[in-house]
Design an enzyme around this catalytic site. Structure first.
Site, PDB file in Angstrom:
ATOM      1  N   HIS A 270       2.475  14.960  35.665  1.00  0.00           N
ATOM      2  CA  HIS A 270       1.884  16.167  35.066  1.00  0.00           C
ATOM      3  C   HIS A 270       1.317  15.783  33.702  1.00  0.00           C
ATOM      4  O   HIS A 270       1.883  14.963  32.994  1.00  0.00           O
ATOM      5  CB  HIS A 270       2.947  17.262  34.894  1.00  0.00           C
ATOM      6  CG  HIS A 270       2.364  18.622  34.736  1.00  0.00           C
ATOM      7  ND1 HIS A 270       1.923  19.094  33.527  1.00  0.00           N
ATOM      8  CD2 HIS A 270       2.091  19.590  35.645  1.00  0.00           C
ATOM      9  CE1 HIS A 270       1.432  20.301  33.680  1.00  0.00           C
ATOM     10  NE2 HIS A 270       1.518  20.633  34.964  1.00  0.00           N
ATOM     11  N   ASP A 328       3.965  21.257  42.921  1.00  0.00           N
ATOM     12  CA  ASP A 328       3.315  21.085  44.229  1.00  0.00           C
ATOM     13  C   ASP A 328       4.113  20.237  45.196  1.00  0.00           C
ATOM     14  O   ASP A 328       3.709  20.073  46.347  1.00  0.00           O
ATOM     15  CB  ASP A 328       1.930  20.443  44.007  1.00  0.00           C
ATOM     16  CG  ASP A 328       1.028  21.391  43.244  1.00  0.00           C
ATOM     17  OD1 ASP A 328       0.527  21.021  42.171  1.00  0.00           O
ATOM     18  OD2 ASP A 328       0.871  22.540  43.709  1.00  0.00           O
TER      19      ASP A 328
END
Ligand code: SDX
Length: 394
Positions: A270, A328
């Protein structure tokens, strides 16, 4: 100041703006919506409560919540002309392509009637987009599978209504599974907003020119579609399917580490979180709840995901790069178990993120100092040079 851009040596311009909506501490793995921890919102209330909070800055009273639920439910139908838009697509069109087109088309229905400088009309646009996005998303799914569109039902809550519009058929009553509906509602809460991510920055930049809010949301959906962003849930499930068995994990871990190999572990890493994405933990918990409710005991994809996470969290490369599962990683397994095809995963992300996009759009439009965004650049091209006629060129 909205629209102020700063540069870093990597030529990656990061939009920086002031906002009161969402706070992220990437090192500590903290996510707050209007100051409330995501963990408490996900367990405490429903997605409509989170929508109210993101839009208005405070949790609703029971009367405010009831009024908000009522207003949203009364705008869930779409214009009958909207239904004709779908006929232009091939049946196998990716539903994200349909979403970009149909949400953009909503601006054609409201462009002339909504004056975004009027707070009351901004509220109208906000309610309509949040209300209609599930209907448009469900219609994209129904069109894909060749089933008739289902009208929304006003006596169902927001998420149950969406499940029925996707999985119900006119021939029989659809029985909502309250455990699955609550799980999907929590998944919507987890996806609702996330500070100035790529798609939210897209919506803000588009909105800064005064563009129609529906067209701005369409721009956000287009950006979210990318596999590095919202498309990662679809890509993560395809990756887990390609790995197929825990014995194959080391090969893919090696690929992820190989600088000459463009492969990345989808659902990992991320830009902001250099610790565990707090949403990923809640997503994993929800995944186990859904599989348990559906009586799915041995899901090979879940086995691969759990083992891949275990290996990666103990691997020096991922520890040094601070790569953890993100939202996700487990969402695809959960949505697949619920009956959604892979092509609908990012559509569900867009459905949930619409409230974050429109809340951030509203905050920007209501900022009296707001100016049109105008990113600059560091020019690295040719110095000024004289034109040579084509007849004189070699
Ligand atoms: C979302 O911004 C948001 O908030 C987004 C989001 C939201 O709610 O809106 O949180 C939703 O988009 C989550 C991210 C979903 N994307 C993926 O899961 C795709 C796989 N992840 C990567 O593509 C990547 O991690 C990004 C795009 C998410 C971040 O990319 P960065 O910013 O380039 O990652 P980084 O700078 O932190 O990378 C550090 C290093 C790099 O290596 P070096 O150049 O330092 O040698 O780690 C490597 C990267 O190559 N790396 C990975 C990796 N992610 C980063 N290596 C292998 N697998 C990965 N997944």
């Amino acid at each position: 100041q909205t629209g102020m851009f700063t540069y870093d040596p990597g030529f990656t311009s990061t939009a920086s703006c002031e906002s009161k909506i969402t706070y992220i501490d990437g090192d500590e793995g903290v996510l707050l919506y209007r100051g409330y921890p995501i963990e408490q919102l996900a367990e405490g209330g429903d997605f409509m409560e989170t929508c109210y909070l993101l839009l208005n800055g405070e949790l609703p009273t029971p009367a405010q919540k009831a009024e908000f639920d009522y207003r949203i439910s009364r705008h869930t139908m779409v214009h009958e002309q909207m239904a004709r838009f779908y006929q232009g697509f091939r049946r196998d069109a990716h539903p994200m392509a349909v979403m970009v087109a149909c949400i953009g088309a909503l601006s054609a229905f409201y462009h002339d009637s909504i004056d975004i400088t009027d707070p009351v009309q901004r509220q109208v646009a906000t309610v309509r987009i949040i209300a209609k996005i599930p209907t448009i998303a469900a219609m994209a799914y129904k069109y894909n599978i060749g089933q008739p569109f289902m009208f929304p039902k006003n006596d169902l809550d927001y998420t149950s209504n969406f499940l029925r519009m996707c999985f119900g058929v006119p021939c029989e009553e659809y029985k909502v599974n309250p455990v699955l509906s609550r799980a999907l509602d929590r998944i919507f809460i987890l996806h609702a907003d996330h500070e100035q991510n790529a798609s939210t920055s897209t919506v803000r930049l588009a909105g800064s020119s005064g563009a129609n809010p529906f067209a701005c949301i369409a721009a956000g959906i287009a950006c979210l579609w990318g596999p590095a962003h919202g498309g990662a849930n679809e890509a993560a499930l395809k990756m887990l399917t390609e790995i197929g068995h825990v014995d194959n994990i080391p090969k893919f871990i090696a690929k992820a580490k190989d600088k000459n190999d463009p492969f990345r572990l989808m659902g990992f890493g991320h830009r902001v979180y250099k610790n565990y994405d707090p949403r990923a933990k809640l997503m994993a918990k929800t995944c186990h709840e859904v599989l348990g409710e559906l009586g799915i005991k041995d899901d090979p994809l879940l086995d691969v995901a759990v083992e891949l996470e275990r290996i990666a969290l103990h691997d020096d490369y991922f520890i040094e790069k601070k790569l953890y599962p993100n939202i996700d990683f487990y969402s695809g397994i959960t949505l697949k178990a619920m009956g959604f095809p892979v092509s609908m995963f990012t559509v569900l992300f867009a459905l949930a993120r619409t409230v974050g996009w429109i809340a951030q759009w509203k905050e920007m439009i209501e900022d009296p100092h707001q100016k049109i965004g105008r990113p600059r650049q560091l020019y690295t091209g040719e110095p000024c040079r004289q034109y040579v006629k084509i007849s004189s060129r070699g």
